[in-house]
Motif scaffolding. Sequence first.
Motif, short mmCIF file in Angstrom:
data_model
loop_
_atom_site.label_atom_id
_atom_site.label_comp_id
_atom_site.label_asym_id
_atom_site.label_seq_id
_atom_site.Cartn_x
_atom_site.Cartn_y
_atom_site.Cartn_z
N LYS A 1 -62.94 -11.11 70.58
CA LYS A 1 -61.71 -11.80 70.94
C LYS A 1 -60.54 -10.81 70.97
CE LYS A 1 -58.79 -15.72 69.71
NZ LYS A 1 -58.55 -16.80 68.75
N GLY A 2 -59.82 -10.85 72.09
CA GLY A 2 -58.65 -9.99 72.23
C GLY A 2 -58.97 -8.56 72.56
N GLU A 3 -60.26 -8.21 72.67
CA GLU A 3 -60.59 -6.82 72.90
C GLU A 3 -60.59 -6.50 74.38
OE1 GLU A 3 -63.89 -5.20 70.92
OE2 GLU A 3 -63.48 -6.19 69.04
N VAL A 4 -59.47 -6.73 75.00
CA VAL A 4 -59.27 -6.30 76.37
C VAL A 4 -58.01 -5.50 76.40
CG1 VAL A 4 -60.43 -8.26 77.39
CG2 VAL A 4 -58.01 -8.42 76.92
N GLY A 5 -57.89 -4.70 77.47
CA GLY A 5 -56.66 -3.96 77.60
C GLY A 5 -56.50 -2.93 76.53
N ALA A 6 -55.24 -2.74 76.17
CA ALA A 6 -54.91 -1.61 75.33
C ALA A 6 -55.41 -1.74 73.92
CB ALA A 6 -53.39 -1.43 75.32
N ASN A 7 -55.50 -2.95 73.40
CA ASN A 7 -55.83 -3.05 71.97
C ASN A 7 -57.32 -2.97 71.72
OD1 ASN A 7 -56.77 -5.57 72.76
ND2 ASN A 7 -56.02 -6.59 70.93
N GLU B 1 -57.69 -6.11 84.01
CA GLU B 1 -58.56 -7.17 83.52
C GLU B 1 -57.76 -8.37 83.02
OE1 GLU B 1 -62.29 -6.72 81.58
OE2 GLU B 1 -61.92 -4.59 81.30
N PRO B 2 -58.32 -9.57 83.11
CA PRO B 2 -57.63 -10.74 82.55
C PRO B 2 -57.34 -10.54 81.07
CG PRO B 2 -59.52 -11.42 83.89
CD PRO B 2 -59.60 -9.93 83.75
N GLY B 3 -56.16 -10.96 80.64
CA GLY B 3 -55.80 -10.88 79.23
C GLY B 3 -55.23 -9.55 78.80
N THR B 4 -55.14 -8.58 79.73
CA THR B 4 -54.65 -7.26 79.35
C THR B 4 -53.22 -7.32 78.83
OG1 THR B 4 -56.10 -6.11 80.90
CG2 THR B 4 -54.12 -4.95 80.22
N LEU B 5 -52.35 -8.04 79.55
CA LEU B 5 -50.95 -8.10 79.13
C LEU B 5 -50.77 -8.97 77.90
CD1 LEU B 5 -48.18 -7.04 79.90
CD2 LEU B 5 -47.83 -9.08 81.29
N GLN B 6 -51.71 -9.88 77.65
CA GLN B 6 -51.60 -10.75 76.48
C GLN B 6 -52.12 -10.09 75.21
OE1 GLN B 6 -52.83 -11.92 79.56
NE2 GLN B 6 -50.75 -12.62 79.93
N ALA B 7 -52.77 -8.95 75.34
CA ALA B 7 -53.30 -8.27 74.17
C ALA B 7 -52.18 -7.58 73.40
CB ALA B 7 -54.35 -7.23 74.60
N SER B 8 -52.42 -7.32 72.14
CA SER B 8 -51.44 -6.62 71.32
C SER B 8 -51.34 -5.16 71.76
CB SER B 8 -51.85 -6.68 69.85
OG SER B 8 -51.95 -8.01 69.40
N PRO B 9 -50.19 -4.52 71.54
CA PRO B 9 -50.07 -3.11 71.91
C PRO B 9 -51.09 -2.25 71.17
CG PRO B 9 -47.92 -4.05 71.40
CD PRO B 9 -48.95 -5.05 70.98
N ARG B 10 -51.49 -1.20 71.82
CA ARG B 10 -52.42 -0.25 71.20
C ARG B 10 -51.71 0.47 70.06
NH1 ARG B 10 -52.72 5.03 72.51
NH2 ARG B 10 -51.50 4.62 74.38
#
Length: 847
Positions: free
Chosen positions: A837-843, A686-695
């Motif tokens: 906001k920011g709730e994509v990817g791992a975090n 998904e867009p923004g996955t790599l820009q999210a903070s680590p889980r």
Amino acid sequence: MALSSAPALPAGLAPAEVAARRRQFGRNTMPRRKQEGTWRLVRELLTEPMFGLLVLTAGLYLLMGSRTEALTVLGATVLVAGISLYQQVRSDQALQALQTLTQPRARVRRAGQWVELAAEDVVTGDLLAAGEGEQVVADGRLLQAYDLLLDESFLTGESVPVPKAADGQQALYAGSTVVRGEAVVEVTAVGPATRLGRIGGLIQLVQAPPTPLQRQVAAFVRAMALVGAAAFGLVWGYHWWESGSLRHGLLHGLTLAMAVLPEEIPAALAAFMALGAWRLMRRGLLVKQPQTVETLGSATVLCVDKTGTLTENQMTLTRLYSPGDVGPQPPPVEPPTSAQQELLAYAMWASEPQPFDPMEQALHRAYAAAAATDQRLAFRLVHEYPLAGQPPLMTHVFADADGQCLVAAKGAPEGVLSRCPLTPDARAAADRALETMTAAGLRVLGVARSGCMAGRYPATQEGFRWEFVGLVGFSDPPKASSAAVLRQFYVAGIGVKMITGDNARTALSIARQVGLRRPEPCLTGPEVLALDEPALRQRVREVNLFARMVPEAKLRVIEALKANGEVVAMTGDGVNDAPALKAAHIGVAMGRRGTELARQAAALVLLDAELTGLVTAVELGRRIYQNLQKAVLYIIAIHVPLVLTVLAPTLLAGGFPVLFGPVHVIFLELLMGPTCSIVFENEPTEPGTLQASPRPPAAPFLAWRQVREALAQGATVAAGVLGLGYYAFLTGASDPQARTLVFVTLVLANVLLTLVSRSRRYSLRQTWRYANPLLPAALGLSLLLLASCLYLPIGRQLFQLQALSGMQALSCLAVAAGSTLWYEVYKAFRRHSGHGKGEVGANEVGR
């Protein structure tokens, strides 16, 4: 290799002898019983709860005389078994491909030539060579040894490496690792006949403990199984009491048990991890254990080596300094001065005769170009002192046929200078030259010489009386991609720390060139070792650059970061990196140029040795974890209406007709299983996955907020489906007609829920553009199967359905859409209000 100066070796086996010995003694592999693998799959399949429920249900139908239903359930059993086998075989094939790539390589002498081949191709009678950092791949008799130190801890339990000498009695065993020096053995046993094979191949039998995610999933499935068992007893008892038929009550109880049991989740977890590792492998990222995939998205700190990771590892000799020079000089293009010739000669003599290290290769080339007469064939290496001391130094002793000895040493320039008696002026001049070279980012070595009598060597290299010969400086420019890669890690919320054996000024110069944040202050290896644990834990929070690091210091830094709650990834390629690689949560070996020991200690191997691959690994790790979350939340959501539809007659005490039997639940389970473990596994990043903070490492797999949302989705679908069925029941619809409305609505809701669940943040309009060819195939098949149930007589008879009018079909679609698409409005609200906001990817986990 240094063994080239030892007595001549036999030519080795000829091709015909290799083939004959392979036929006689077999391949160099541990025994693998294919039958065990097949029986394991069958055993696991037969012990699956869903398989048992289906077989029991088919038996009940037969006892009740319902042969059509019994055959249908048995057919579904075969189909479920087929899907389970397909998923397991696909996962096993991915793991076998990984195991093939993780097999070590070997160097053997055949027909007079040294060749490299796969370890499994080594045969009894081969002459096998093993050097520093390499694994011994077969048992053998030690023919030649040079300063050999071996790690046999896997056999003996002894953590201290043991020295070996070629005295005609010593043997080397498969699985041991050369910590120092080199060896040649004559292979005496391969595969099952080795000592490792005879004790059962214990290394291959070791099972990793369950990961936190595996434990959480197992606990969730156990909890649902208990809920299912309790509900089964309740429904069985009620329908037995209500109908007076034990079989009738048992059939309803089994229907509910099948609806409650989330058997898709364990299969999805195994498939996601194994196939995730396979996807990483296709991109040049070799994951040693699928469980590593779980950790990748959580990495918070990357400890990165300098040479070959951030730099090109293409050492070019660019500066020379001899005593008396006015500062560092470029390598001579004209005939060199006598001092330069002497410096290049002793720097070469301090290197391996057949060098592997790029700096030593550069020194050999420079010597060959500068020497009036090449003396390398006239001298042979007779004694060696390995890299040791603080600062480190290594020494070689060469002798010619007349017994004339050359003693040459090279190492950290400050260590060489401290060991050599110099006048104050000479020392000041050398220090200025060293400062000039390191400030330019050069990697600098000091060179010294001494003398000795043949055969009379001091116990340690500190026993020589050293004379300073000069400094040699190598340029190793940063890779063009290094600065951009570090920026990507920073954007992903991952801190970067450089850990190098170079001196502080060289390390600082490279750190600034690649954009390392806060490169000052710098902490050195001796300073790390001098700190107590609390002080070190505080310092590693503040410091990003570590220089003059030895293995013990690297290990202490890794352990301190872990004690601070960081999830640590570390890159390395040498023997000295192995302890820290093993200690890190994610040890990363840099490609095939690294030592075998580093690759065995690492959890991840970047086959192309490019740090950009680690960015890809983090992105794919987050994607895999994210998609597994989507799959599990989808399963939770869709099971709610399924369970409530089956349970409604019991909860309402006869106020609602029994609409679903085992065949309806099986049909829906067959739709949900592939969607969960195949379709969602193939979803793109998904867009923004790599820009999210680590889980956060301590975060649960699913936050309670996410579970609440999934339960709300399922409850809304259940309300819509049961509301439509109840309305039909009140308006005089027959049971088959009401069942058809409920069944069609639930299947359509499943299709729409799959689409909605592709993202917990982005809208359908955006996710519709995600590339996933399996999605339309799976949803199209679902709709085709639904149509066959409605419009084929055998389908209507089996599922006890009726064909729907156009208005009724539209009513089903409207209810399905209304009960699922509300979540799109909810997602839009969260996006615009800032809660998402920011709730994509791992975090997304743990929020």
